[in-house]
Design an enzyme around this catalytic site. Structure first.
Site, mmCIF file in Angstrom:
data_model
loop_
_atom_site.group_PDB
_atom_site.id
_atom_site.type_symbol
_atom_site.label_atom_id
_atom_site.label_comp_id
_atom_site.label_asym_id
_atom_site.label_seq_id
_atom_site.Cartn_x
_atom_site.Cartn_y
_atom_site.Cartn_z
ATOM 1 N N LYS A 1 -5.675 -1.415 16.627
ATOM 2 C CA LYS A 1 -5.236 -2.699 17.187
ATOM 3 C C LYS A 1 -4.293 -2.579 18.399
ATOM 4 C CE LYS A 1 -6.485 -5.916 13.604
ATOM 5 N NZ LYS A 1 -6.739 -5.343 12.286
ATOM 6 N N PHE B 1 -7.099 -4.382 3.277
ATOM 7 C CA PHE B 1 -8.181 -4.462 4.262
ATOM 8 C C PHE B 1 -8.161 -3.203 5.109
ATOM 9 C CE2 PHE B 1 -10.258 -5.366 8.240
ATOM 10 C CZ PHE B 1 -11.405 -6.020 7.829
ATOM 11 N N ASP C 1 -2.351 3.060 6.165
ATOM 12 C CA ASP C 1 -3.133 2.326 7.149
ATOM 13 C C ASP C 1 -2.173 1.420 7.927
ATOM 14 O OD1 ASP C 1 -4.610 0.496 8.573
ATOM 15 O OD2 ASP C 1 -6.099 0.147 6.996
HETATM 16 C C1 LIG Z 1 -7.932 -4.804 11.555
HETATM 17 C C2 LIG Z 1 -7.671 -3.787 10.498
HETATM 18 C C3 LIG Z 1 -8.579 -2.736 10.258
HETATM 19 C C4 LIG Z 1 -9.918 -2.644 10.948
HETATM 20 O O1 LIG Z 1 -9.778 -2.417 12.303
HETATM 21 P P1 LIG Z 1 -11.070 -2.563 13.276
HETATM 22 O O2 LIG Z 1 -10.529 -2.131 14.596
HETATM 23 O O3 LIG Z 1 -11.487 -3.984 13.228
HETATM 24 O O4 LIG Z 1 -12.103 -1.660 12.742
HETATM 25 C C5 LIG Z 1 -8.215 -1.775 9.329
HETATM 26 N N1 LIG Z 1 -7.060 -1.838 8.660
HETATM 27 C C6 LIG Z 1 -6.172 -2.827 8.867
HETATM 28 C C7 LIG Z 1 -4.874 -2.821 8.119
HETATM 29 C C8 LIG Z 1 -6.449 -3.839 9.786
HETATM 30 O O5 LIG Z 1 -5.585 -4.844 9.972
#
Ligand SMILES: *Cc1c(COP(=O)(O)O)cnc(C)c1O
Length: 411
Positions: A264, A148, A233
Protein backbone atom coordinates in the site's frame (compact mmCIF):
# COMPACT_ATOMS: atom_id res chain seq x y z
CA UNK A 1 -9.00 5.51 -31.47
CA UNK A 2 -6.35 3.60 -29.63
CA UNK A 3 -4.02 6.52 -29.02
CA UNK A 4 -2.62 7.37 -25.62
CA UNK A 5 -4.26 10.80 -25.37
CA UNK A 6 -7.36 10.91 -23.19
CA UNK A 7 -10.34 12.67 -24.69
CA UNK A 8 -13.38 12.12 -22.45
CA UNK A 9 -15.13 15.23 -21.25
CA UNK A 10 -17.51 13.67 -18.76
CA UNK A 11 -17.49 10.85 -16.24
CA UNK A 12 -20.41 9.31 -18.14
CA UNK A 13 -18.35 8.47 -21.23
CA UNK A 14 -15.78 6.65 -19.14
CA UNK A 15 -18.46 4.82 -17.16
CA UNK A 16 -20.06 3.62 -20.41
CA UNK A 17 -16.70 2.39 -21.63
CA UNK A 18 -16.17 0.44 -18.42
CA UNK A 19 -19.59 -1.17 -18.74
CA UNK A 20 -18.50 -2.64 -22.07
CA UNK A 21 -14.83 -3.40 -21.61
CA UNK A 22 -13.90 -3.72 -17.94
CA UNK A 23 -14.77 -6.77 -15.84
CA UNK A 24 -17.24 -5.59 -13.22
CA UNK A 25 -15.53 -7.13 -10.17
CA UNK A 26 -15.53 -3.84 -8.23
CA UNK A 27 -18.36 -1.80 -6.81
CA UNK A 28 -17.54 1.67 -8.14
CA UNK A 29 -18.98 5.07 -7.37
CA UNK A 30 -20.26 6.77 -10.56
CA UNK A 31 -17.44 9.31 -10.52
CA UNK A 32 -14.36 9.48 -12.74
CA UNK A 33 -11.40 11.05 -10.96
CA UNK A 34 -8.93 12.98 -13.07
CA UNK A 35 -6.52 14.87 -10.83
CA UNK A 36 -5.34 15.01 -7.24
CA UNK A 37 -3.23 17.22 -5.01
CA UNK A 38 -2.64 16.55 -1.33
CA UNK A 39 -5.98 15.75 0.29
CA UNK A 40 -7.98 17.08 -2.66
CA UNK A 41 -9.13 15.16 -5.72
CA UNK A 42 -11.14 16.36 -8.73
CA UNK A 43 -13.59 14.56 -11.02
CA UNK A 44 -14.15 14.98 -14.75
CA UNK A 45 -16.91 17.54 -14.09
CA UNK A 46 -14.59 19.68 -11.99
CA UNK A 47 -16.06 18.82 -8.56
CA UNK A 48 -13.46 18.93 -5.80
CA UNK A 49 -13.58 16.24 -3.12
CA UNK A 50 -11.90 16.22 0.29
CA UNK A 51 -10.22 12.82 0.47
CA UNK A 52 -10.10 11.12 3.88
CA UNK A 53 -9.26 7.80 2.20
CA UNK A 54 -6.68 8.65 -0.46
CA UNK A 55 -5.84 5.69 -2.65
CA UNK A 56 -7.33 3.13 -0.23
CA UNK A 57 -4.41 3.79 2.08
CA UNK A 58 -1.78 3.81 -0.67
CA UNK A 59 -1.48 7.59 -0.87
CA UNK A 60 -0.23 8.09 2.67
CA UNK A 61 1.46 11.34 1.58
CA UNK A 62 -1.66 12.53 -0.23
CA UNK A 63 -2.14 12.80 -3.98
CA UNK A 64 0.96 13.49 -6.09
CA UNK A 65 3.47 14.17 -3.28
CA UNK A 66 6.11 16.47 -4.84
CA UNK A 67 9.27 14.50 -3.94
CA UNK A 68 7.74 11.26 -5.23
CA UNK A 69 6.61 12.95 -8.46
CA UNK A 70 10.09 14.39 -9.01
CA UNK A 71 11.88 11.11 -8.28
CA UNK A 72 9.61 9.14 -10.63
CA UNK A 73 9.91 11.75 -13.39
CA UNK A 74 13.67 11.61 -13.18
CA UNK A 75 13.88 7.81 -13.02
CA UNK A 76 11.40 7.18 -15.84
CA UNK A 77 13.66 9.02 -18.28
CA UNK A 78 16.72 7.13 -17.11
CA UNK A 79 15.73 3.48 -16.75
CA UNK A 80 12.13 2.22 -16.53
CA UNK A 81 12.71 -1.44 -15.89
CA UNK A 82 15.44 -4.04 -15.91
CA UNK A 83 15.05 -7.62 -14.73
CA UNK A 84 16.37 -8.99 -11.47
CA UNK A 85 19.19 -10.68 -13.33
CA UNK A 86 21.02 -7.33 -12.93
CA UNK A 87 21.95 -5.09 -10.05
CA UNK A 88 20.37 -1.64 -9.85
CA UNK A 89 21.22 1.05 -7.35
CA UNK A 90 17.67 2.17 -6.45
CA UNK A 91 16.70 -1.34 -5.25
CA UNK A 92 19.77 -1.70 -3.05
CA UNK A 93 19.32 1.77 -1.59
CA UNK A 94 15.63 1.20 -0.83
CA UNK A 95 16.37 -2.21 0.73
CA UNK A 96 18.98 -0.64 3.02
CA UNK A 97 16.63 2.20 3.98
CA UNK A 98 13.83 -0.25 4.83
CA UNK A 99 16.12 -2.61 6.71
CA UNK A 100 17.53 0.23 8.83
CA UNK A 101 14.00 1.25 9.78
CA UNK A 102 12.67 -2.23 10.56
CA UNK A 103 13.93 -5.60 11.68
CA UNK A 104 17.43 -6.82 12.41
CA UNK A 105 20.52 -4.98 13.58
CA UNK A 106 23.67 -3.53 12.11
CA UNK A 107 25.37 -6.93 12.52
CA UNK A 108 22.44 -8.92 11.16
CA UNK A 109 20.36 -6.59 8.97
CA UNK A 110 16.90 -7.62 7.84
CA UNK A 111 16.80 -8.40 4.11
CA UNK A 112 14.20 -7.46 1.50
CA UNK A 113 12.37 -9.25 -1.28
CA UNK A 114 10.47 -6.81 -3.49
CA UNK A 115 7.19 -7.39 -5.28
CA UNK A 116 4.23 -5.27 -6.39
CA UNK A 117 1.35 -5.74 -3.96
CA UNK A 118 0.29 -6.82 -0.51
CA UNK A 119 -1.02 -10.20 -1.58
CA UNK A 120 2.24 -10.91 -3.34
CA UNK A 121 4.26 -9.91 -0.26
CA UNK A 122 2.17 -12.23 1.93
CA UNK A 123 2.45 -15.00 -0.62
CA UNK A 124 6.24 -14.62 -0.40
CA UNK A 125 6.09 -14.67 3.41
CA UNK A 126 4.00 -17.85 3.46
CA UNK A 127 6.34 -19.53 0.98
CA UNK A 128 9.39 -18.46 2.99
CA UNK A 129 7.84 -19.79 6.22
CA UNK A 130 7.05 -23.09 4.52
CA UNK A 131 10.55 -23.36 3.03
CA UNK A 132 12.07 -22.53 6.41
CA UNK A 133 10.02 -25.17 8.23
CA UNK A 134 10.25 -27.79 5.53
CA UNK A 135 13.21 -29.75 6.90
CA UNK A 136 11.45 -30.02 10.27
CA UNK A 137 8.00 -30.98 8.96
CA UNK A 138 6.62 -27.54 9.89
CA UNK A 139 4.10 -26.28 7.32
CA UNK A 140 1.00 -24.99 9.14
CA UNK A 141 0.22 -21.28 9.19
CA UNK A 142 -1.90 -19.91 12.03
CA UNK A 143 -4.01 -16.91 10.97
CA UNK A 144 -6.58 -14.75 12.76
CA UNK A 145 -10.33 -14.54 12.28
CA UNK A 146 -11.37 -11.23 10.76
CA UNK A 147 -7.94 -10.79 9.18
CA UNK A 148 -7.25 -9.74 5.62
CA UNK A 149 -4.14 -10.72 3.67
CA UNK A 150 -5.03 -10.42 -0.04
CA UNK A 151 -6.72 -12.24 -2.91
CA UNK A 152 -4.14 -14.66 -4.27
CA UNK A 153 -4.73 -18.24 -3.15
CA UNK A 154 -2.49 -18.62 -0.10
CA UNK A 155 -3.14 -15.03 1.04
CA UNK A 156 -6.86 -15.61 0.50
CA UNK A 157 -6.77 -18.83 2.50
CA UNK A 158 -4.97 -16.94 5.28
CA UNK A 159 -7.83 -14.41 5.18
CA UNK A 160 -10.08 -16.06 7.76
CA UNK A 161 -13.35 -14.50 6.63
CA UNK A 162 -15.73 -16.99 4.98
CA UNK A 163 -17.26 -14.36 2.66
CA UNK A 164 -13.98 -14.11 0.74
CA UNK A 165 -13.67 -17.90 0.30
CA UNK A 166 -17.16 -18.66 -1.01
CA UNK A 167 -17.07 -20.02 -4.54
CA UNK A 168 -13.32 -20.55 -4.66
CA UNK A 169 -13.00 -23.73 -2.59
CA UNK A 170 -11.06 -25.87 -2.01
CA UNK A 171 -8.66 -23.51 -0.25
CA UNK A 172 -4.93 -24.16 0.26
CA UNK A 173 -4.35 -26.83 2.93
CA UNK A 174 -2.40 -26.21 6.11
CA UNK A 175 -4.05 -23.06 7.53
CA UNK A 176 -5.44 -22.88 11.07
CA UNK A 177 -7.72 -20.06 12.30
CA UNK A 178 -8.08 -18.62 15.77
CA UNK A 179 -9.82 -15.51 17.16
CA UNK A 180 -7.91 -12.23 17.03
CA UNK A 181 -6.44 -10.75 20.21
CA UNK A 182 -6.55 -14.12 21.99
CA UNK A 183 -3.12 -15.40 23.02
CA UNK A 184 -4.43 -18.55 24.66
CA UNK A 185 -6.18 -19.59 21.46
CA UNK A 186 -2.84 -19.34 19.63
CA UNK A 187 -1.03 -21.25 22.39
CA UNK A 188 -3.57 -24.08 22.06
CA UNK A 189 -3.10 -24.62 18.32
CA UNK A 190 0.69 -24.31 18.00
CA UNK A 191 2.22 -27.75 17.50
CA UNK A 192 5.32 -29.42 16.05
CA UNK A 193 3.89 -28.92 12.54
CA UNK A 194 3.36 -25.14 12.87
CA UNK A 195 5.64 -23.05 10.63
CA UNK A 196 4.38 -19.56 11.40
CA UNK A 197 1.82 -17.26 12.96
CA UNK A 198 0.55 -14.60 10.52
CA UNK A 199 -1.17 -11.53 11.95
CA UNK A 200 -1.94 -7.85 11.33
CA UNK A 201 -0.75 -5.60 14.20
CA UNK A 202 -4.06 -3.76 13.72
CA UNK A 203 -6.76 -5.40 11.62
CA UNK A 204 -7.60 -2.99 8.80
CA UNK A 205 -10.31 -4.45 6.55
CA UNK A 206 -11.61 -6.33 9.60
CA UNK A 207 -12.73 -3.03 11.14
CA UNK A 208 -9.68 -1.16 12.54
CA UNK A 209 -9.36 -3.65 15.42
CA UNK A 210 -6.60 -2.71 17.84
CA UNK A 211 -5.42 -5.58 20.04
CA UNK A 212 -4.54 -5.25 23.73
CA UNK A 213 -0.97 -4.10 24.56
CA UNK A 214 0.11 -7.60 25.61
CA UNK A 215 -0.95 -9.28 22.38
CA UNK A 216 1.95 -8.71 19.98
CA UNK A 217 4.72 -9.11 22.58
CA UNK A 218 2.86 -12.20 23.81
CA UNK A 219 2.79 -13.66 20.29
CA UNK A 220 6.52 -12.98 19.95
CA UNK A 221 7.22 -14.84 23.21
CA UNK A 222 4.96 -17.75 22.27
CA UNK A 223 6.59 -18.11 18.87
CA UNK A 224 10.06 -18.09 20.45
CA UNK A 225 9.07 -20.73 23.00
CA UNK A 226 7.58 -23.02 20.34
CA UNK A 227 10.11 -22.53 17.53
CA UNK A 228 7.54 -20.86 15.27
CA UNK A 229 8.09 -17.85 12.98
CA UNK A 230 6.14 -14.63 13.55
CA UNK A 231 4.93 -12.91 10.37
CA UNK A 232 3.45 -9.42 10.69
CA UNK A 233 1.28 -8.21 7.83
CA UNK A 234 1.90 -4.45 7.85
CA UNK A 235 0.52 -3.95 4.35
CA UNK A 236 -1.95 -1.40 5.72
CA UNK A 237 -0.31 -0.29 8.99
CA UNK A 238 3.08 0.04 7.35
CA UNK A 239 5.40 2.73 6.55
CA UNK A 240 4.40 5.51 8.84
CA UNK A 241 0.67 5.20 9.25
CA UNK A 242 0.60 4.61 12.99
CA UNK A 243 3.22 7.12 14.13
CA UNK A 244 6.00 4.56 13.74
CA UNK A 245 7.55 3.23 10.56
CA UNK A 246 5.83 -0.05 11.41
CA UNK A 247 3.08 -0.56 13.97
CA UNK A 248 4.95 -3.25 15.93
CA UNK A 249 7.65 -0.68 16.82
CA UNK A 250 5.33 0.75 19.43
CA UNK A 251 6.58 -2.24 21.48
CA UNK A 252 10.24 -1.97 20.43
CA UNK A 253 11.99 -5.28 19.82
CA UNK A 254 9.48 -7.07 22.08
CA UNK A 255 7.19 -7.51 19.08
CA UNK A 256 9.78 -7.65 16.30
CA UNK A 257 8.71 -10.22 13.72
CA UNK A 258 10.85 -12.71 11.81
CA UNK A 259 9.10 -11.68 8.60
CA UNK A 260 7.34 -8.39 7.86
CA UNK A 261 5.23 -7.55 4.83
CA UNK A 262 4.35 -4.09 3.55
CA UNK A 263 2.75 -2.66 0.41
CA UNK A 264 0.00 0.00 0.00
CA UNK A 265 1.82 3.16 1.22
CA UNK A 266 5.31 1.75 0.69
CA UNK A 267 6.16 3.86 -2.37
CA UNK A 268 4.02 6.97 -2.07
CA UNK A 269 1.24 5.57 -4.25
CA UNK A 270 3.38 3.77 -6.85
CA UNK A 271 2.68 0.01 -6.88
CA UNK A 272 5.19 -1.77 -4.65
CA UNK A 273 5.35 -4.52 -2.06
CA UNK A 274 8.08 -5.88 0.13
CA UNK A 275 8.82 -8.79 2.42
CA UNK A 276 11.54 -8.05 4.98
CA UNK A 277 12.99 -11.06 6.81
CA UNK A 278 15.65 -11.79 9.38
CA UNK A 279 18.74 -12.87 7.45
CA UNK A 280 18.85 -16.24 9.26
CA UNK A 281 15.33 -16.98 8.00
CA UNK A 282 15.74 -15.45 4.53
CA UNK A 283 18.78 -17.59 3.74
CA UNK A 284 16.61 -20.61 2.93
CA UNK A 285 15.40 -18.84 -0.24
CA UNK A 286 17.89 -19.88 -2.92
CA UNK A 287 17.97 -18.65 -6.53
CA UNK A 288 15.02 -20.06 -8.44
CA UNK A 289 12.75 -20.60 -5.43
CA UNK A 290 10.80 -17.36 -5.65
CA UNK A 291 10.63 -14.33 -7.95
CA UNK A 292 8.61 -11.35 -9.16
CA UNK A 293 9.28 -9.89 -12.60
CA UNK A 294 8.53 -6.26 -11.74
CA UNK A 295 9.57 -6.56 -8.09
CA UNK A 296 12.03 -3.91 -6.97
CA UNK A 297 11.91 -2.03 -10.28
CA UNK A 298 13.81 1.28 -10.27
CA UNK A 299 10.72 3.49 -10.50
CA UNK A 300 9.04 1.93 -7.45
CA UNK A 301 12.28 1.99 -5.48
CA UNK A 302 13.00 5.64 -6.27
CA UNK A 303 9.41 6.44 -5.27
CA UNK A 304 9.92 4.51 -2.03
CA UNK A 305 13.11 6.40 -1.24
CA UNK A 306 11.34 9.70 -1.89
CA UNK A 307 8.54 8.57 0.44
CA UNK A 308 10.95 7.83 3.29
CA UNK A 309 12.74 11.13 2.67
CA UNK A 310 9.45 13.05 2.80
CA UNK A 311 8.33 11.39 6.03
CA UNK A 312 11.68 12.09 7.67
CA UNK A 313 12.39 15.60 6.43
CA UNK A 314 8.85 16.78 7.14
CA UNK A 315 8.59 15.09 10.55
CA UNK A 316 5.51 13.18 9.48
CA UNK A 317 5.71 10.32 11.99
CA UNK A 318 5.14 12.82 14.82
CA UNK A 319 2.60 14.69 12.74
CA UNK A 320 0.68 11.44 12.22
CA UNK A 321 0.25 11.07 15.97
CA UNK A 322 -1.01 14.66 16.26
CA UNK A 323 -3.48 14.10 13.39
CA UNK A 324 -4.73 10.98 15.13
CA UNK A 325 -5.29 12.88 18.37
CA UNK A 326 -7.22 15.57 16.54
CA UNK A 327 -9.52 12.97 14.95
CA UNK A 328 -9.85 11.21 18.29
CA UNK A 329 -10.93 14.29 20.21
CA UNK A 330 -13.45 15.31 17.54
CA UNK A 331 -14.97 11.85 17.31
CA UNK A 332 -14.96 11.19 21.07
CA UNK A 333 -16.97 14.39 21.49
CA UNK A 334 -19.33 13.19 18.78
CA UNK A 335 -19.65 9.79 20.45
CA UNK A 336 -20.67 11.47 23.69
CA UNK A 337 -23.26 13.41 21.69
CA UNK A 338 -24.50 10.36 19.74
CA UNK A 339 -23.93 7.34 22.03
CA UNK A 340 -26.75 5.44 20.36
CA UNK A 341 -25.05 5.84 16.97
CA UNK A 342 -21.33 5.55 17.67
CA UNK A 343 -20.21 2.54 19.65
CA UNK A 344 -16.47 3.12 19.71
CA UNK A 345 -13.73 5.34 18.28
CA UNK A 346 -10.49 3.52 17.39
CA UNK A 347 -7.43 5.53 16.38
CA UNK A 348 -3.73 4.83 15.81
CA UNK A 349 -2.06 7.71 14.00
CA UNK A 350 -3.73 8.17 10.61
CA UNK A 351 -5.73 4.97 10.91
CA UNK A 352 -9.19 5.81 12.21
CA UNK A 353 -12.24 3.61 12.81
CA UNK A 354 -15.70 4.71 13.93
CA UNK A 355 -17.67 1.69 15.04
CA UNK A 356 -21.32 2.49 14.35
CA UNK A 357 -24.42 0.78 15.66
CA UNK A 358 -25.76 0.53 12.09
CA UNK A 359 -24.59 -0.20 8.56
CA UNK A 360 -22.02 2.37 7.43
CA UNK A 361 -22.48 2.18 3.65
CA UNK A 362 -25.17 4.89 3.55
CA UNK A 363 -22.83 7.16 5.51
CA UNK A 364 -20.28 6.75 2.73
CA UNK A 365 -22.74 7.67 -0.03
CA UNK A 366 -24.13 10.62 1.93
CA UNK A 367 -20.59 11.94 2.50
CA UNK A 368 -19.87 11.51 -1.22
CA UNK A 369 -22.86 13.77 -2.00
CA UNK A 370 -21.23 16.35 0.27
CA UNK A 371 -17.90 15.86 -1.53
CA UNK A 372 -16.14 14.00 1.29
CA UNK A 373 -14.51 10.65 0.48
CA UNK A 374 -14.51 8.05 3.27
CA UNK A 375 -14.75 4.26 3.48
CA UNK A 376 -16.85 1.69 5.29
CA UNK A 377 -15.51 -1.71 6.23
CA UNK A 378 -16.77 -4.76 8.06
CA UNK A 379 -20.36 -3.52 7.60
CA UNK A 380 -20.66 -1.02 10.42
CA UNK A 381 -17.21 0.61 10.68
CA UNK A 382 -16.41 3.96 9.08
CA UNK A 383 -12.73 3.80 8.18
CA UNK A 384 -10.53 6.80 7.47
CA UNK A 385 -6.95 6.49 6.22
CA UNK A 386 -6.14 10.19 5.77
CA UNK A 387 -2.87 11.54 4.44
CA UNK A 388 -0.02 12.42 6.80
CA UNK A 389 0.11 15.77 5.02
CA UNK A 390 -3.46 16.85 5.83
CA UNK A 391 -3.87 20.20 7.59
CA UNK A 392 -5.79 20.75 10.82
CA UNK A 393 -8.20 22.95 8.90
CA UNK A 394 -9.10 20.17 6.45
CA UNK A 395 -9.42 17.63 9.27
CA UNK A 396 -11.94 19.91 10.99
CA UNK A 397 -13.77 20.60 7.73
CA UNK A 398 -14.19 16.90 6.93
CA UNK A 399 -15.06 15.92 10.49
CA UNK A 400 -17.81 18.55 10.50
CA UNK A 401 -19.32 17.05 7.33
CA UNK A 402 -19.13 13.52 8.73
CA UNK A 403 -20.62 14.67 12.05
CA UNK A 404 -23.57 16.31 10.25
CA UNK A 405 -24.17 13.13 8.25
CA UNK A 406 -24.11 10.99 11.39
CA UNK A 407 -26.50 13.37 13.16
CA UNK A 408 -28.93 13.64 10.26
CA UNK A 409 -28.90 10.01 9.09
CA UNK A 410 -32.23 8.24 9.38
CA UNK A 411 -31.48 4.76 10.69
C1 LIG B 1 -4.74 -4.37 1.33
C2 LIG B 1 -4.17 -5.45 2.19
C3 LIG B 1 -3.60 -6.61 1.62
C4 LIG B 1 -3.65 -6.90 0.14
O1 LIG B 1 -2.90 -5.99 -0.58
P1 LIG B 1 -3.04 -5.94 -2.20
O2 LIG B 1 -2.01 -4.94 -2.58
O3 LIG B 1 -4.43 -5.53 -2.50
O4 LIG B 1 -2.74 -7.30 -2.69
C5 LIG B 1 -2.99 -7.51 2.48
N1 LIG B 1 -2.96 -7.32 3.80
C6 LIG B 1 -3.50 -6.22 4.37
C7 LIG B 1 -3.40 -6.04 5.86
C8 LIG B 1 -4.13 -5.26 3.59
O5 LIG B 1 -4.69 -4.18 4.16
Amino acid sequence: MAHAQLAHESSQETIAQFARYVIPNYRRFPVCLVRGEGSWVWDAEGHRYLDFFPGWGCNLLGHCPPRVVAAVREQVGQLIHVPNTWYMEPQGAFAQALSERSIGSHLQPGQCFFCNSGAEANEAAIKLARAHGHAHGRYKIVAMEGGFHGRTFAALTATAQPKYHVGFEPMVPGFVYVPYNDLEAVARVLDHETAAVLVEPIQGEGGVNIPGPKYLPGLRRLCDERGVLLILDEVQTGMGRTGHWFAYQQFGVAAEPDILTCAKALAGGIAAGVMIARAQVAEVLKPGMHASTFGGNPIACRAGMATIETIEEDGLLERGLAIGERFRSQFEALRRELPERIREVRVRGVMVGLDLTFDASDVVSECLKRLLLINATHGHVVRLLPALTISDELIDQGCAILADVLREMVV
